[in-house]
Design a protein around this motif. Structure first.
Motif, PDB file in Angstrom:
ATOM      1  N   VAL A 165       7.771  -1.324  11.927  1.00 22.53           N
ATOM      2  CA  VAL A 165       7.754  -0.848  10.537  1.00 22.53           C
ATOM      3  C   VAL A 165       7.298   0.609  10.595  1.00 22.53           C
ATOM      4  CG1 VAL A 165       6.704  -1.049   8.261  1.00 22.53           C
ATOM      5  CG2 VAL A 165       7.319  -3.114   9.542  1.00 22.53           C
ATOM      6  N   LEU A 166       8.110   1.493  10.059  1.00 22.23           N
ATOM      7  CA  LEU A 166       7.838   2.933  10.085  1.00 22.23           C
ATOM      8  C   LEU A 166       7.672   3.411   8.649  1.00 22.23           C
ATOM      9  CD1 LEU A 166       9.789   5.547  12.196  1.00 22.23           C
ATOM     10  CD2 LEU A 166       9.353   5.958   9.771  1.00 22.23           C
ATOM     11  N   ILE A 167       6.560   4.081   8.390  1.00 22.96           N
ATOM     12  CA  ILE A 167       6.259   4.576   7.041  1.00 22.96           C
ATOM     13  C   ILE A 167       6.032   6.081   7.094  1.00 22.96           C
ATOM     14  CG2 ILE A 167       4.587   4.528   5.143  1.00 22.96           C
ATOM     15  CD1 ILE A 167       4.047   1.577   5.898  1.00 22.96           C
TER      16      ILE A 167
ATOM     17  N   GLY B 239      -3.000   5.621  -0.329  1.00 23.10           N
ATOM     18  CA  GLY B 239      -3.565   6.720  -1.110  1.00 23.10           C
ATOM     19  C   GLY B 239      -3.344   8.105  -0.559  1.00 23.10           C
ATOM     20  N   GLU B 240      -2.698   8.229   0.618  1.00 19.87           N
ATOM     21  CA  GLU B 240      -2.473   9.541   1.217  1.00 19.87           C
ATOM     22  C   GLU B 240      -1.053   9.616   1.755  1.00 19.87           C
ATOM     23  OE1 GLU B 240      -5.380  10.884   4.040  1.00 19.87           O
ATOM     24  OE2 GLU B 240      -6.976   9.711   3.110  1.00 19.87           O
ATOM     25  N   TRP B 241      -0.529  10.849   1.845  1.00 17.91           N
ATOM     26  CA  TRP B 241       0.774  11.049   2.474  1.00 17.91           C
ATOM     27  C   TRP B 241       0.575  10.951   3.985  1.00 17.91           C
ATOM     28  CZ3 TRP B 241       4.958  10.841  -0.425  1.00 17.91           C
ATOM     29  CH2 TRP B 241       4.822  11.094  -1.791  1.00 17.91           C
ATOM     30  N   ARG B 242       1.205   9.969   4.584  1.00 16.99           N
ATOM     31  CA  ARG B 242       0.966   9.680   6.001  1.00 16.99           C
ATOM     32  C   ARG B 242       2.271   9.358   6.722  1.00 16.99           C
ATOM     33  NH1 ARG B 242      -4.674   7.270   6.308  1.00 16.99           N
ATOM     34  NH2 ARG B 242      -5.330   6.817   4.180  1.00 16.99           N
ATOM     35  N   LYS B 243       2.215   9.518   8.033  1.00 13.92           N
ATOM     36  CA  LYS B 243       3.255   9.006   8.920  1.00 13.92           C
ATOM     37  C   LYS B 243       2.608   7.943   9.802  1.00 13.92           C
ATOM     38  CE  LYS B 243       6.564  12.793   9.272  1.00 13.92           C
ATOM     39  NZ  LYS B 243       7.330  13.639  10.224  1.00 13.92           N
ATOM     40  N   ALA B 244       3.114   6.721   9.711  1.00 10.27           N
ATOM     41  CA  ALA B 244       2.500   5.598  10.418  1.00 10.27           C
ATOM     42  C   ALA B 244       3.577   4.697  11.004  1.00 10.27           C
ATOM     43  CB  ALA B 244       1.610   4.788   9.477  1.00 10.27           C
TER      44      ALA B 244
ATOM     45  N   ASN C 230       0.806  -1.222   0.000  1.00 12.23           N
ATOM     46  CA  ASN C 230       0.000   0.000   0.000  1.00 12.23           C
ATOM     47  C   ASN C 230       0.838   1.271   0.000  1.00 12.23           C
ATOM     48  OD1 ASN C 230      -2.708  -0.723  -0.229  1.00 12.23           O
ATOM     49  ND2 ASN C 230      -2.841  -1.308   1.929  1.00 12.23           N
ATOM     50  N   VAL C 231       2.167   1.133   0.062  1.00 10.93           N
ATOM     51  CA  VAL C 231       3.047   2.297  -0.103  1.00 10.93           C
ATOM     52  C   VAL C 231       3.330   2.444  -1.583  1.00 10.93           C
ATOM     53  CG1 VAL C 231       5.251   3.355   0.489  1.00 10.93           C
ATOM     54  CG2 VAL C 231       4.075   1.918   2.174  1.00 10.93           C
ATOM     55  N   THR C 232       2.924   3.582  -2.170  1.00 11.52           N
ATOM     56  CA  THR C 232       2.965   3.725  -3.632  1.00 11.52           C
ATOM     57  C   THR C 232       3.847   4.860  -4.117  1.00 11.52           C
ATOM     58  OG1 THR C 232       0.950   5.075  -3.500  1.00 11.52           O
ATOM     59  CG2 THR C 232       0.685   2.706  -3.946  1.00 11.52           C
ATOM     60  N   GLU C 233       4.327   5.725  -3.226  1.00 15.15           N
ATOM     61  CA  GLU C 233       5.122   6.856  -3.686  1.00 15.15           C
ATOM     62  C   GLU C 233       5.952   7.416  -2.548  1.00 15.15           C
ATOM     63  OE1 GLU C 233       4.445  11.167  -5.990  1.00 15.15           O
ATOM     64  OE2 GLU C 233       2.756   9.800  -5.633  1.00 15.15           O
ATOM     65  N   CYS C 234       7.166   7.854  -2.880  1.00 15.15           N
ATOM     66  CA  CYS C 234       8.024   8.551  -1.932  1.00 15.15           C
ATOM     67  C   CYS C 234       8.507   9.838  -2.579  1.00 15.15           C
ATOM     68  CB  CYS C 234       9.235   7.696  -1.542  1.00 15.15           C
ATOM     69  SG  CYS C 234       8.835   6.296  -0.471  1.00 15.15           S
ATOM     70  N   THR C 235       8.720  10.846  -1.760  1.00 15.84           N
ATOM     71  CA  THR C 235       9.237  12.111  -2.254  1.00 15.84           C
ATOM     72  C   THR C 235      10.198  12.657  -1.220  1.00 15.84           C
ATOM     73  OG1 THR C 235       8.612  14.244  -3.226  1.00 15.84           O
ATOM     74  CG2 THR C 235       7.448  13.576  -1.238  1.00 15.84           C
TER      75      THR C 235
ATOM     76  N   ASN D  78       9.529  12.900   2.599  1.00 12.60           N
ATOM     77  CA  ASN D  78       8.507  11.901   2.950  1.00 12.60           C
ATOM     78  C   ASN D  78       8.839  10.610   2.208  1.00 12.60           C
ATOM     79  OD1 ASN D  78       6.740  14.732   2.656  1.00 12.60           O
ATOM     80  ND2 ASN D  78       6.365  13.577   4.533  1.00 12.60           N
ATOM     81  N   ASN D  79       9.933   9.998   2.623  1.00  9.11           N
ATOM     82  CA  ASN D  79      10.436   8.854   1.867  1.00  9.11           C
ATOM     83  C   ASN D  79      10.924   7.704   2.747  1.00  9.11           C
ATOM     84  OD1 ASN D  79      12.704  10.094   2.911  1.00  9.11           O
ATOM     85  ND2 ASN D  79      13.874  10.042   1.009  1.00  9.11           N
ATOM     86  N   ARG D  80      10.576   7.724   4.014  1.00  3.97           N
ATOM     87  CA  ARG D  80      11.105   6.693   4.915  1.00  3.97           C
ATOM     88  C   ARG D  80      10.240   5.439   4.924  1.00  3.97           C
ATOM     89  NH1 ARG D  80      11.102  11.501   7.839  1.00  3.97           N
ATOM     90  NH2 ARG D  80      13.132  12.321   8.515  1.00  3.97           N
ATOM     91  N   VAL D  81      10.888   4.298   4.785  1.00  7.32           N
ATOM     92  CA  VAL D  81      10.287   3.004   5.095  1.00  7.32           C
ATOM     93  C   VAL D  81      11.355   2.249   5.879  1.00  7.32           C
ATOM     94  CG1 VAL D  81       9.204   0.900   4.239  1.00  7.32           C
ATOM     95  CG2 VAL D  81       8.898   3.048   2.980  1.00  7.32           C
ATOM     96  N   TRP D  82      11.261   2.309   7.178  1.00  6.46           N
ATOM     97  CA  TRP D  82      12.294   1.796   8.078  1.00  6.46           C
ATOM     98  C   TRP D  82      11.750   0.600   8.860  1.00  6.46           C
ATOM     99  CZ3 TRP D  82      14.436   6.962  10.582  1.00  6.46           C
ATOM    100  CH2 TRP D  82      15.086   7.706   9.584  1.00  6.46           C
ATOM    101  N   VAL D  83      12.603  -0.376   9.068  1.00  8.84           N
ATOM    102  CA  VAL D  83      12.193  -1.640   9.703  1.00  8.84           C
ATOM    103  C   VAL D  83      13.193  -2.013  10.784  1.00  8.84           C
ATOM    104  CG1 VAL D  83      11.752  -4.098   9.326  1.00  8.84           C
ATOM    105  CG2 VAL D  83      11.088  -2.425   7.566  1.00  8.84           C
TER     106      VAL D  83
END
Length: 381
Positions: free
Chosen positions: A319-321, A327-332, A247-252, A255-260
């Motif tokens: 998992v940090l997104i 579908g939205e720019w989020r911090k999760a 469900n992660v579809t774009e980074c800029t 706003n580009n972190r996907v950390w595990v």
């Protein structure tokens, strides 16, 4: 437990793509544990080291004592804990629960068996205390092939409802590892989901009061505001975490972190699906990083050309997104007791808690950066 450590040779983890997977030869002095609170959330982190950091256990005690000190009719505490020893403030947590019971709070506990001190069990089973206790040797529900691996507490105190979800068991060894705890207050639907999951652990059945969670779709529950969600395991017919990453579809930029962070991974199709998605996201331009605990895990990650570091003290599950997610720019963040393994997804009793909140995610960014920049030595297998 005596921990055997090695210094990982960085050059051993250079992959064909040219990305180096690095392990720091000498650990920096561990940072002191910290708890921060804002609104309905509180985040606690400890960072591992030669000495115990009992901050998470002490925070549990404080919440239990606050309930006992102003006990009201209908107050209750429900605990699910895989490993529980007297050390590392484990005995003090048990004593606080005994005191709460004596003050009139309903206290019930589910725990494992293999890593539990008999003295802890004796406290709860004392005839003058008589706390309801269920011990599950393996997973609580059939087919009982995994472990009851949960680490959470649910507290109802008057009109207040708390979910304490941690990566940490209760013993000195765990207090020497990097851990986290996320506390959520007054999310009624999330609290209800945790309590209803706990009830099923206690009953050793996916059915409680005629309501079945046998279908894996029934094990995923949204909180009151849509920003929280709980995933309860095992889910042998689903793989929620790879689905989250899909469900992660774009980074800029920015706003580009996907950390595990993972303390256990394996070479199953489940883990492969996680790493394939992380590889897709890296190719998409996302800042993908992984912190693992052991040498063998570094070799596994190296096959996917993913930037990684090894910290032998790491016991976090995260998992940090910070990207375009669902579908939205989020911090999760996704935290809990789950591991990146087939066993955790398919067989064990585990929980994964999602919170979409900028302040919470920023606290986990701080925690991740601390470990990424100052990891301990890699654990030997």
């Amino acid at each position: 437990m005596k921990w055997q450590r090695i210094v990982a040779n960085t050059t051993a983890f250079v992959v064909a793509a040219g990305a180096a997977l690095t392990a720091v030869a000498t650990p920096a002095q561990a940072a002191a544990g910290v708890c921060n609170e804002q609104g309905n959330y509180e985040v606690c982190s400890i960072f591992g080291g030669a000495a115990e950091d009992t901050l998470i256990a002490r925070k549990m005690i404080a919440k239990i004592n606050a309930t006992a000190n102003a006990a009201q009719s209908g107050d209750y505490i429900r605990v699910a804990m895989f490993a529980w020893r007297k050390s590392g403030h484990g005995e003090e947590v048990a004593d606080a629960l005994v005191r709460a019971k004596q003050k009139g709070v309903s206290v019930r506990i589910v725990m494992g068996t293999e890593h539990v001190d008999s003295g802890i069990v004796a406290k709860f089973e004392d005839k003058d205390v008589d706390i309801d206790l269920v011990q599950c040797r393996d997973s609580c529900m059939p087919p009982e092939r995994g472990a009851m691996h949960n680490k959470f507490i649910a507290i109802k105190k008057g009109d207040t409802r708390l979910v304490l979800q941690t990566s940490s068991n209760l013993d000195a060894n765990q207090a020497m590892h990097a851990q986290n705890m996320l506390i959520v207050r007054d999310d009624t639907e999330l609290f209800s989901a945790y309590v209803n999951y706990w009830r099923r652990l206690y009953a050793r059945s996916w059915t409680w009061e005629g309501v079945s969670w046998n279908d894996d779709d029934a094990k995923n529950h949204y909180g009151s505001n849509g920003n929280s969600r709980a995933y309860f395991f095992p889910q042998p017919t689903k793989q929620p975490l790879p689905g989250v990453l899909r469900n992660v579809t774009e980074c800029t930029s920015g706003n580009n972190r996907v950390w595990v962070q993972a303390s256990h991974i394996d070479e199953s199709s489940f883990s492969q699906n996680v790493f394939i998605e992380l590889g897709r996201l890296r190719a998409l331009g996302c800042d993908v990083r992984i912190i693992v605990q052991k040498t063998s895990q570094m070799y596994i990650v190296s096959r996917y050309a993913l930037p990684a570091r090894c910290d032998g003290y790491n016991h976090n599950k995260l998992v940090l997104i910070d990207a375009k997610y669902a579908g939205e720019w989020r911090k999760a963040v996704f935290v809990g007791s789950y591991n990146l393994s087939e066993n955790s997804n398919d067989r064990a009793n585990d929980a994964m808690l999602r919170i979409i909140n900028g302040w919470v995610t920023n606290r986990y960014i701080d925690q991740f950066n601390q470990q990424w920049n100052s990891p301990g030595q890699c654990d030997a297998d």
